[in-house]
Design a protein around this motif. Structure first.
Motif, PDB file in Angstrom:
ATOM      1  N   LEU A  26       9.093  -3.913   4.899  1.00  0.00           N
ATOM      2  CA  LEU A  26       7.486  -4.048   3.933  1.00  0.00           C
ATOM      3  C   LEU A  26       8.225  -3.120   3.186  1.00  0.00           C
ATOM      4  N   THR A  28       7.449  -0.676   0.006  1.00  0.00           N
ATOM      5  CA  THR A  28       6.728   0.175  -0.423  1.00  0.00           C
ATOM      6  C   THR A  28       6.977   0.007  -1.986  1.00  0.00           C
ATOM      7  N   GLY A  46       5.809  -4.911  -1.778  1.00  0.00           N
ATOM      8  CA  GLY A  46       5.179  -5.856  -1.303  1.00  0.00           C
ATOM      9  C   GLY A  46       5.894  -7.327  -1.066  1.00  0.00           C
ATOM     10  N   GLU A  96      -0.803 -10.110   0.828  1.00  0.00           N
ATOM     11  CA  GLU A  96      -0.567  -8.420   0.841  1.00  0.00           C
ATOM     12  C   GLU A  96      -1.086  -7.244   1.540  1.00  0.00           C
ATOM     13  N   GLU A  97      -2.700  -7.408   1.008  1.00  0.00           N
ATOM     14  CA  GLU A  97      -3.865  -6.386   1.233  1.00  0.00           C
ATOM     15  C   GLU A  97      -3.567  -6.000   2.697  1.00  0.00           C
ATOM     16  N   VAL A 100      -0.274  -4.913   4.359  1.00  0.00           N
ATOM     17  CA  VAL A 100       0.225  -3.945   4.472  1.00  0.00           C
ATOM     18  C   VAL A 100      -0.847  -2.946   5.247  1.00  0.00           C
ATOM     19  N   SER A 104       0.526  -0.433   7.908  1.00  0.00           N
ATOM     20  CA  SER A 104       0.131   1.252   7.476  1.00  0.00           C
ATOM     21  C   SER A 104      -0.013   1.502   9.419  1.00  0.00           C
TER      22      SER A 104
END
Length: 271
Positions: A26, A28, A46, A96-97, A100, A104
């Motif tokens: 991913l 960043t 993204g 995406e949100e 991510v 994370s």
């Protein structure tokens, strides 16, 4: 959890690396190019890359990324569908949100629980499974129909046996169908014949080994089913547009003469 820099012992990435395990990357930070199997992929924050074992990867430009790596068998026993995630996805909006956030959290939990804790390992396995399920749901639904199913079955057999045979007749026998059926399926999906699909898989492996290893060219040829170096040289030159030695001298930076669109599963984006 690792970084892109951890994939290569050479900080300049002068040649690609054959990755030994499954990876999700991913991006960043940064804008640039990452090569997967000699295809340049434009990346930005993204961008999500799905890299499978055996693929050749090279970082062309500096990029910041979270890299999730897992070994074969790590997800054994979990009810996961076939992996349809393409090599490159540009995430946007809610997808995406969500991705991510999950990646994370994987990074945080790996640092807290990922070493020596059975409960932590189970947590990470299930988090990874959830992430892969989410990606499967957001991936473009695969095409259906008799020809695409036949094509996928052929690709699975080619992946298992390409080092032993390049004869379409052998694959037709394994699948219980005719050469004409395989050729019709390949033409419908890729615009190429079944023989071309098989040869392209062999040529891709040759490119990987020539660019990412120091194995002698003759040894690579034997590994791929060419006892005579001259036959391997002719085959590779026909597929890639230059000799094995010339391709190795470029470090794999010369694009192959023929690139199938789309490509077969396991070595490509078709699943």
């Amino acid at each position: 959890m690792i970084t892109l820099g951890d994939l290569s012992t050479d900080p300049s990435w002068r040649r690609p690396v054959l990755v030994p395990a499954d990876h999700l990357v991913l991006v960043t930070g940064g804008h640039g190019t990452l090569e997967v199997d000699f295809q340049p992929l434009a990346c930005r924050p993204g961008s999500l890359l799905r890299i499978r074992p055996g693929q050749a990867v090279r970082r062309v430009d500096p990029l910041d990324a979270h890299v999730v790596r897992w070994a074969a068998g790590s997800l054994h026993g979990l009810d996961l569908p076939p992996d349809p995630v393409p090599t490159l996805t540009q995430l946007n909006g809610e997808d995406e949100e969500a991705v991510v956030t999950e990646v994370s959290q994987l990074v945080v939990d790996y640092r807290r629980y990922g070493r020596g804790s059975p409960a932590g390992e189970r947590l990470l396995r299930h988090q990874l499974a959830v992430l892969l399920l989410r990606l499967a749901l957001t991936a473009t639904p695969p095409a259906t129909g008799t020809e695409i199913r036949t094509f996928r079955r052929l690709c699975q057999e080619v992946e298992r046996h390409y080092r032993r045979t390049r004869r379409v007749e052998d694959y037709a026998d394994r699948l219980g169908c005719s050469v004409r059926t395989l050729t019709r399926a390949c033409l419908a999906v890729t615009g190429r014949s079944a023989k071309q699909v098989v040869d392209e898989r062999v040529a891709l492996q040759a490119r990987r080994l020539l660019a990412a290893t120091d194995e002698p060219i003759a040894g690579i040829g034997r590994h791929l089913g060419f006892p005579e170096p001259t036959n391997f040289g002719r085959f590779f030159s026909r597929e890639a547009g230059l000799s094995p030695g010339a391709f190795r001298a470029t470090g794999g930076r010369v694009a192959p003469a023929r690139i199938p669109r789309p490509r077969p599963p396991h070595w490509t984006d078709r699943a």
